[in-house]
Motif scaffolding. Sequence first.
Motif, PDB file in Angstrom:
ATOM      1  N   GLN A 289      19.220  13.638 -36.432  1.00 60.10           N
ATOM      2  CA  GLN A 289      20.812  13.694 -36.672  1.00 60.10           C
ATOM      3  C   GLN A 289      21.077  14.743 -35.606  1.00 60.10           C
ATOM      4  OE1 GLN A 289      22.728  13.831 -40.317  1.00 60.10           O
ATOM      5  NE2 GLN A 289      20.762  12.925 -41.251  1.00 60.10           N
ATOM      6  N   ILE A 290      20.273  15.892 -35.133  1.00 61.39           N
ATOM      7  CA  ILE A 290      20.653  16.681 -34.230  1.00 61.39           C
ATOM      8  C   ILE A 290      20.730  16.285 -32.847  1.00 61.39           C
ATOM      9  CG2 ILE A 290      19.849  18.914 -32.891  1.00 61.39           C
ATOM     10  CD1 ILE A 290      18.933  19.917 -35.690  1.00 61.39           C
ATOM     11  N   ASP A 291      19.839  15.303 -32.478  1.00 61.18           N
ATOM     12  CA  ASP A 291      20.027  14.762 -31.280  1.00 61.18           C
ATOM     13  C   ASP A 291      21.372  14.092 -31.050  1.00 61.18           C
ATOM     14  OD1 ASP A 291      17.642  15.694 -30.449  1.00 61.18           O
ATOM     15  OD2 ASP A 291      16.611  14.002 -31.075  1.00 61.18           O
ATOM     16  N   LYS A 292      21.699  13.010 -32.070  1.00 55.47           N
ATOM     17  CA  LYS A 292      22.998  12.490 -32.151  1.00 55.47           C
ATOM     18  C   LYS A 292      24.062  13.537 -31.828  1.00 55.47           C
ATOM     19  CE  LYS A 292      23.931   9.085 -34.954  1.00 55.47           C
ATOM     20  NZ  LYS A 292      24.164   8.621 -36.128  1.00 55.47           N
ATOM     21  N   LEU A 293      23.852  14.811 -32.610  1.00 54.55           N
ATOM     22  CA  LEU A 293      25.049  15.876 -32.507  1.00 54.55           C
ATOM     23  C   LEU A 293      25.031  16.220 -31.132  1.00 54.55           C
ATOM     24  CD1 LEU A 293      27.001  17.664 -33.963  1.00 54.55           C
ATOM     25  CD2 LEU A 293      24.959  19.277 -34.218  1.00 54.55           C
TER      26      LEU A 293
ATOM     27  N   PHE B  88      28.383  16.651 -28.485  1.00 57.03           N
ATOM     28  CA  PHE B  88      28.572  18.020 -28.273  1.00 57.03           C
ATOM     29  C   PHE B  88      28.754  17.955 -26.716  1.00 57.03           C
ATOM     30  CE2 PHE B  88      27.336  22.117 -26.665  1.00 57.03           C
ATOM     31  CZ  PHE B  88      28.184  23.026 -26.920  1.00 57.03           C
ATOM     32  N   GLU B  89      27.917  17.170 -25.977  1.00 60.48           N
ATOM     33  CA  GLU B  89      27.816  17.361 -24.684  1.00 60.48           C
ATOM     34  C   GLU B  89      29.077  16.610 -24.173  1.00 60.48           C
ATOM     35  OE1 GLU B  89      23.969  15.581 -23.437  1.00 60.48           O
ATOM     36  OE2 GLU B  89      23.034  17.735 -23.616  1.00 60.48           O
ATOM     37  N   LYS B  90      29.501  15.356 -24.911  1.00 62.39           N
ATOM     38  CA  LYS B  90      30.592  14.546 -24.571  1.00 62.39           C
ATOM     39  C   LYS B  90      32.002  15.644 -24.878  1.00 62.39           C
ATOM     40  CE  LYS B  90      33.428  10.614 -26.135  1.00 62.39           C
ATOM     41  NZ  LYS B  90      33.389   9.507 -27.174  1.00 62.39           N
ATOM     42  N   GLN B  91      32.083  16.368 -25.702  1.00 65.39           N
ATOM     43  CA  GLN B  91      33.098  17.258 -25.975  1.00 65.39           C
ATOM     44  C   GLN B  91      33.359  18.402 -24.915  1.00 65.39           C
ATOM     45  OE1 GLN B  91      33.870  19.143 -29.690  1.00 65.39           O
ATOM     46  NE2 GLN B  91      33.630  17.303 -30.902  1.00 65.39           N
ATOM     47  N   VAL B  92      32.113  18.928 -24.413  1.00 62.81           N
ATOM     48  CA  VAL B  92      32.217  19.892 -23.482  1.00 62.81           C
ATOM     49  C   VAL B  92      32.452  19.401 -22.198  1.00 62.81           C
ATOM     50  CG1 VAL B  92      30.508  21.325 -22.099  1.00 62.81           C
ATOM     51  CG2 VAL B  92      30.228  21.300 -24.409  1.00 62.81           C
ATOM     52  N   ARG B  93      32.202  18.093 -21.814  1.00 60.94           N
ATOM     53  CA  ARG B  93      32.740  17.348 -20.643  1.00 60.94           C
ATOM     54  C   ARG B  93      34.250  17.162 -20.606  1.00 60.94           C
ATOM     55  NH1 ARG B  93      27.946  14.450 -21.071  1.00 60.94           N
ATOM     56  NH2 ARG B  93      29.091  12.668 -22.168  1.00 60.94           N
ATOM     57  N   GLU B  94      34.600  16.838 -21.985  1.00 62.79           N
ATOM     58  CA  GLU B  94      36.205  16.676 -22.050  1.00 62.79           C
ATOM     59  C   GLU B  94      36.937  17.933 -21.841  1.00 62.79           C
ATOM     60  OE1 GLU B  94      36.453  14.770 -25.724  1.00 62.79           O
ATOM     61  OE2 GLU B  94      35.998  12.781 -25.104  1.00 62.79           O
ATOM     62  N   GLU B  95      36.591  18.924 -22.546  1.00 64.18           N
ATOM     63  CA  GLU B  95      37.176  20.185 -22.325  1.00 64.18           C
ATOM     64  C   GLU B  95      37.102  20.611 -21.151  1.00 64.18           C
ATOM     65  OE1 GLU B  95      35.024  22.803 -25.113  1.00 64.18           O
ATOM     66  OE2 GLU B  95      35.504  22.144 -26.786  1.00 64.18           O
ATOM     67  N   MET B  96      35.976  20.506 -20.176  1.00 62.96           N
ATOM     68  CA  MET B  96      35.874  21.121 -18.733  1.00 62.96           C
ATOM     69  C   MET B  96      36.864  20.322 -17.941  1.00 62.96           C
ATOM     70  SD  MET B  96      31.896  21.381 -18.150  1.00 62.96           S
ATOM     71  CE  MET B  96      32.289  21.832 -16.532  1.00 62.96           C
ATOM     72  N   LYS B  97      37.095  19.044 -18.418  1.00 66.01           N
ATOM     73  CA  LYS B  97      38.397  17.997 -17.698  1.00 66.01           C
ATOM     74  C   LYS B  97      39.652  18.522 -18.017  1.00 66.01           C
ATOM     75  CE  LYS B  97      39.601  13.280 -17.024  1.00 66.01           C
ATOM     76  NZ  LYS B  97      40.854  13.612 -17.179  1.00 66.01           N
ATOM     77  N   THR B  98      39.685  19.009 -19.192  1.00 65.41           N
ATOM     78  CA  THR B  98      41.173  19.496 -19.533  1.00 65.41           C
ATOM     79  C   THR B  98      41.482  20.648 -18.845  1.00 65.41           C
ATOM     80  OG1 THR B  98      40.828  18.334 -21.978  1.00 65.41           O
ATOM     81  CG2 THR B  98      42.688  20.064 -21.417  1.00 65.41           C
ATOM     82  N   LYS B  99      40.654  21.537 -18.872  1.00 68.69           N
ATOM     83  CA  LYS B  99      40.699  22.851 -17.991  1.00 68.69           C
ATOM     84  C   LYS B  99      41.167  22.487 -16.511  1.00 68.69           C
ATOM     85  CE  LYS B  99      38.033  25.701 -20.973  1.00 68.69           C
ATOM     86  NZ  LYS B  99      36.500  26.451 -21.165  1.00 68.69           N
ATOM     87  N   ARG B 100      40.353  21.661 -15.899  1.00 69.62           N
ATOM     88  CA  ARG B 100      40.642  21.419 -14.567  1.00 69.62           C
ATOM     89  C   ARG B 100      41.875  20.760 -14.207  1.00 69.62           C
ATOM     90  NH1 ARG B 100      35.026  19.370 -14.642  1.00 69.62           N
ATOM     91  NH2 ARG B 100      35.872  17.161 -14.856  1.00 69.62           N
TER      92      ARG B 100
END
Length: 205
Positions: free
Chosen positions: A98-102, A106-118
Amino acid sequence: MEELINGVKLEILSKNVDITDYIRQYFIEKFSKVFSRIPEGIKENAKTYFIYKKEGKEKIGEVMITVSKRNFPPIYTSESGDDPRVIIDKLAYEIERQIDKLRTEFEKQVREEMKTKRDISQEATEEVEKEEDIPDEELETKIEKIQVKIEKPITLDDAIALMKESEKKKGGRKFPIFIFNDFDGKTKIIFRQSKEKLILFEVET
């Protein structure tokens, strides 16, 4: 009693059965490796509960991991049997899966946050370039001192959500800015230029 294992908070609980030092150490040894798979950025906000109980003649082990400050549902699994080592082994296998799915989410959320900041930073740059210079003699300066209390670090998404929430409150003065500390250690300012557009300022010291 709460412990810190490999950077993750752990609380071990029991019901209708004693947890021996051997069972405790076996669980900690097994899950120390499991916790190493939790990504940084989640680990410091995660807490694990291990519940070992007896119902009738059956021994049951349960593990739940909760993550604060992130929109992740709790990770949970349970196993039953006679041998506590087998129960813990099965719990570790399922929690690791389940952690591997998490991690993927998580990596998807980080990419979206970085895109929002850019996107916000790019819009801020474009707006600055469009501004016309106003002669100093035409400016009338009025300064009003406002005290701002900055809470503990939060993410950009959380800051935007809090800003929108404060804008909905009735009564009191409202300002088109929100100041917060990000997890990268920088103080940042969100400025609402219009209903649809926000500008992000990073304070350099």
